[in-house]
Enzyme design. Structure first.
Site, PDB file in Angstrom:
ATOM      1  N   ARG A 142       0.816  -1.220   0.000  1.00  0.00           N
ATOM      2  CA  ARG A 142       0.000   0.000   0.000  1.00  0.00           C
ATOM      3  C   ARG A 142       0.848   1.268   0.000  1.00  0.00           C
ATOM      4  O   ARG A 142       0.422   2.295  -0.539  1.00  0.00           O
ATOM      5  CB  ARG A 142      -0.940  -0.003   1.204  1.00  0.00           C
ATOM      6  CG  ARG A 142      -2.111  -0.939   0.984  1.00  0.00           C
ATOM      7  CD  ARG A 142      -3.080  -0.888   2.126  1.00  0.00           C
ATOM      8  NE  ARG A 142      -4.367  -1.453   1.720  1.00  0.00           N
ATOM      9  CZ  ARG A 142      -5.387  -1.640   2.527  1.00  0.00           C
ATOM     10  NH1 ARG A 142      -5.284  -1.307   3.805  1.00  0.00           N
ATOM     11  NH2 ARG A 142      -6.502  -2.151   2.091  1.00  0.00           N
ATOM     12  N   LYS A 197     -18.197 -17.884   2.158  1.00  0.00           N
ATOM     13  CA  LYS A 197     -19.633 -17.804   2.426  1.00  0.00           C
ATOM     14  C   LYS A 197     -20.454 -17.126   1.352  1.00  0.00           C
ATOM     15  O   LYS A 197     -20.074 -16.089   0.834  1.00  0.00           O
ATOM     16  CB  LYS A 197     -19.854 -17.065   3.757  1.00  0.00           C
ATOM     17  CG  LYS A 197     -19.474 -17.926   4.963  1.00  0.00           C
ATOM     18  CD  LYS A 197     -19.130 -17.097   6.158  1.00  0.00           C
ATOM     19  CE  LYS A 197     -20.346 -16.553   6.861  1.00  0.00           C
ATOM     20  NZ  LYS A 197     -19.940 -15.561   7.889  1.00  0.00           N
ATOM     21  N   GLY A 220      -9.347  -9.467  -0.619  1.00  0.00           N
ATOM     22  CA  GLY A 220      -8.128  -9.566   0.186  1.00  0.00           C
ATOM     23  C   GLY A 220      -7.462 -10.934   0.082  1.00  0.00           C
ATOM     24  O   GLY A 220      -6.255 -11.032  -0.176  1.00  0.00           O
ATOM     25  N   GLY A 231     -12.384  -4.648   1.643  1.00  0.00           N
ATOM     26  CA  GLY A 231     -13.787  -4.243   1.814  1.00  0.00           C
ATOM     27  C   GLY A 231     -14.233  -3.271   0.735  1.00  0.00           C
ATOM     28  O   GLY A 231     -15.354  -3.367   0.217  1.00  0.00           O
TER      29      GLY A 231
HETATM   30  P1  ADP Z   1     -11.694 -12.632  -0.485  1.00  0.00           P
HETATM   31  O1  ADP Z   1     -10.968 -12.038   0.704  1.00  0.00           O
HETATM   32  O2  ADP Z   1     -10.770 -12.815  -1.659  1.00  0.00           O
HETATM   33  O3  ADP Z   1     -12.932 -11.867  -0.835  1.00  0.00           O
HETATM   34  P2  ADP Z   1     -13.117 -14.528   1.152  1.00  0.00           P
HETATM   35  O4  ADP Z   1     -12.722 -13.787   2.377  1.00  0.00           O
HETATM   36  O5  ADP Z   1     -14.520 -14.464   0.734  1.00  0.00           O
HETATM   37  O6  ADP Z   1     -12.157 -14.118  -0.083  1.00  0.00           O
HETATM   38  O7  ADP Z   1     -12.816 -16.089   1.349  1.00  0.00           O
HETATM   39  C1  ADP Z   1     -11.541 -16.587   1.607  1.00  0.00           C
HETATM   40  C2  ADP Z   1     -11.577 -17.875   2.392  1.00  0.00           C
HETATM   41  O8  ADP Z   1     -12.441 -18.835   1.812  1.00  0.00           O
HETATM   42  C3  ADP Z   1     -10.212 -18.520   2.451  1.00  0.00           C
HETATM   43  O9  ADP Z   1      -9.722 -18.424   3.756  1.00  0.00           O
HETATM   44  C4  ADP Z   1     -10.451 -19.960   2.017  1.00  0.00           C
HETATM   45  O10 ADP Z   1      -9.774 -20.915   2.814  1.00  0.00           O
HETATM   46  C5  ADP Z   1     -11.953 -20.102   2.205  1.00  0.00           C
HETATM   47  N1  ADP Z   1     -12.487 -21.201   1.382  1.00  0.00           N
HETATM   48  C6  ADP Z   1     -12.415 -21.366   0.056  1.00  0.00           C
HETATM   49  N2  ADP Z   1     -12.962 -22.539  -0.317  1.00  0.00           N
HETATM   50  C7  ADP Z   1     -13.376 -23.154   0.801  1.00  0.00           C
HETATM   51  C8  ADP Z   1     -14.014 -24.406   1.081  1.00  0.00           C
HETATM   52  N3  ADP Z   1     -14.310 -25.269   0.099  1.00  0.00           N
HETATM   53  N4  ADP Z   1     -14.278 -24.695   2.365  1.00  0.00           N
HETATM   54  C9  ADP Z   1     -13.980 -23.843   3.342  1.00  0.00           C
HETATM   55  N5  ADP Z   1     -13.385 -22.651   3.162  1.00  0.00           N
HETATM   56  C10 ADP Z   1     -13.083 -22.303   1.901  1.00  0.00           C
HETATM   57 MG    MG Z   2     -11.386 -12.212   2.842  1.00  0.00          MG
END
Ligand code: ADP
Ligand code: MG
Length: 398
Positions: free
Chosen positions: A36, A203, A355, A378
């Site tokens: 950053r 999720k 992230g 975010g």
């Molecule tokens: P981002 O920060 O890129 O938006 P998220 O915070 O939504 O991504 O999700 C990241 C998390 O999702 C990671 O820690 C990863 O381990 C988890 N994840 C991905 N696939 C699965 C799965 N099949 N079961 C459980 N957790 C998962």
């Molecule tokens: Mg995340």
């Protein structure tokens, strides 16, 4: 609407307030990722080389009581900024008052001053985070023009972005904010097609609005990661111990109906008996997930399917890892998709917003293989949801 940038104003001899996002991770008092800071250099360097006086500020972490101050001081960041700029950075350990005002008023053209963590002002009633009108007005009074370059904070309505902007004549975007607006905002508005969105993460509930918004503009929405299992279950499949949001099953069906064939889920997965890096992995059809196993990654056929969409795409936006990439054994789906994206970079626009997805490609050593990796977690999520971000809205229109 196009926004004014620092190129559109005269900064010579001016006190230029520059809001950056230096909310960097610290480990034992040391900066563990300086991306950053590096990303903010072009704007600061532009102001300095055009004869402006740079007054740089940011928040860092959360400041809830006095004891948070020592571990959230920006002093260590000022030191690093000085090394990266290869020039002295005057650090003022205050967020207001005579010492700060005097230091600003004696600043010369081409010099840089940085003041303390804007969230120190949260100690007396969340003045910074709740955009206290007096505080924004005060900070605005310290400068002549305002450059907002803090994309990572753009989803927040704070005194140090919106507050200053409402109390100063000129508010323009810095180069980082401009880049994020062009890549994320520009892509959502007018993507080159085929436009593929890839969504993963843990999720469904975190990503509902992103899915809805991308369904409006993308040609295909490829879904993997933990949230895929709620969609499988919604279609009547058994998903064993995979991540399930039972209260989102109806919603998943609504999204599938709304998608009208745009959502692509794949048909195989990698499973394990335990959420453990050492747990043995199995390739399963989505219709054959045993009751005592859980989905950890997308399977090889799904990888190949996703790769085939990527190969012909002209624009790709990716948010969320496709599996539990933190465990090397279950990182294959995320890694293969990242690799496929690096292979189309020459003739397509590839953007990562999120992230953990950004962390994944950095961990794979593939960060250079993308057109743009957003600096906002975010903020990029909310931007992909189609929301107006206060930190962008407050910048003057061109
Ligand atoms: P981002 O920060 O890129 O938006 P998220 O915070 O939504 O991504 O999700 C990241 C998390 O999702 C990671 O820690 C990863 O381990 C988890 N994840 C991905 N696939 C699965 C799965 N099949 N079961 C459980 N957790 C998962
Ligand atoms: Mg995340």
């Amino acid at each position: 609407m196009a926004k004014k940038t620092v190129r559109d104003i005269d900064v010579k001899g001016k006190k230029v307030l520059i809001r950056v996002d230096f909310n960097v991770p610290l480990k034992d008092g040391q900066i563990s990722d300086e991306n950053r800071i590096v990303q903010a250099l072009p704007t600061i360097e532009y102001v300095l080389s055009h004869g402006g006086r740079a007054i740089v500020f940011s928040h860092l972490g959360r400041v809830k009581d006095e004891s948070d101050k020592a571990s959230n001081s920006l002093r260590v960041v000022a030191t690093r900024l000085s090394e990266l700029l290869n020039q002295n950075v005057i650090f003022v350990p205050e967020t207001r008052g005579q010492a700060l005002e005097q230091a600003i008023n004696t600043l010369k053209d081409g010099e840089v001053l940085m003041f303390e963590n804007t969230r120190f002002e949260d100690l007396n009633g969340k003045k910074e985070s709740k955009n206290d009108p007096e505080l924004g007005k005060y900070w605005a009074s310290l400068g002549d023009v305002f450059v907002n370059d803090a994309f990572g904070t753009a989803h927040r309505d704070a005194a140090s972005n919106v507050g200053i902007a409402s109390n100063i004549k000129d508010t323009v975007a810095g180069f980082l904010l401009e880049k994020e607006i062009n890549f994320i905002g520009g892509t959502l508005e007018n993507p080159e097609r085929p436009f593929i969105a890839i969504l993963g993460g843990a999720k469904v509930s975190d990503k509902i609005e992103v899915i809805k918004n991308l369904l409006k503009v993308a040609d295909k929405v490829l879904i993997g990661g933990g949230m895929a299992y709620t969609f499988f279950k919604a279609q009547g499949m058994e998903i064993g111990n995979s991540l399930l949001e039972a209260d989102k099953l109806d919603l998943a069906n609504e999204l599938l109906a709304l998608a009208n064939g745009k959502i692509v889920l794949g048909d195989d997965v990698i499973t394990a008996k335990a959420f453990d890096p050492e747990s043995e992995k199995h390739v399963r059809n989505v219709t054959d997930i045993p009751a005592d196993e859980m989905g950890m990654d997308i399977g090889p056929r799904t990888i190949a399917l996703f790769e085939s969409y990527i190969a012909t795409a002209k624009t790709v936006v990716w948010n969320g890892p496709l599996g539990v990439f933190e465990f090397p054994r279950f990182a294959e789906g995320t890694r293969s998709v990242a690799q496929a994206l690096t292979e189309i970079k020459d003739h397509a626009t590839t953007i990562i917003g999120g992230g953990d997805s950004a962390a994944a490609v950095i961990q794979f050593g593939m960060a250079d293989g993308f057109t743009h990796i957003s600096t906002g977690g975010g903020a990029s999520l909310e931007y992909l949801e189609g929301k107006l971000l206060p930190g962008i809205e407050c910048v003057d229109d061109k």
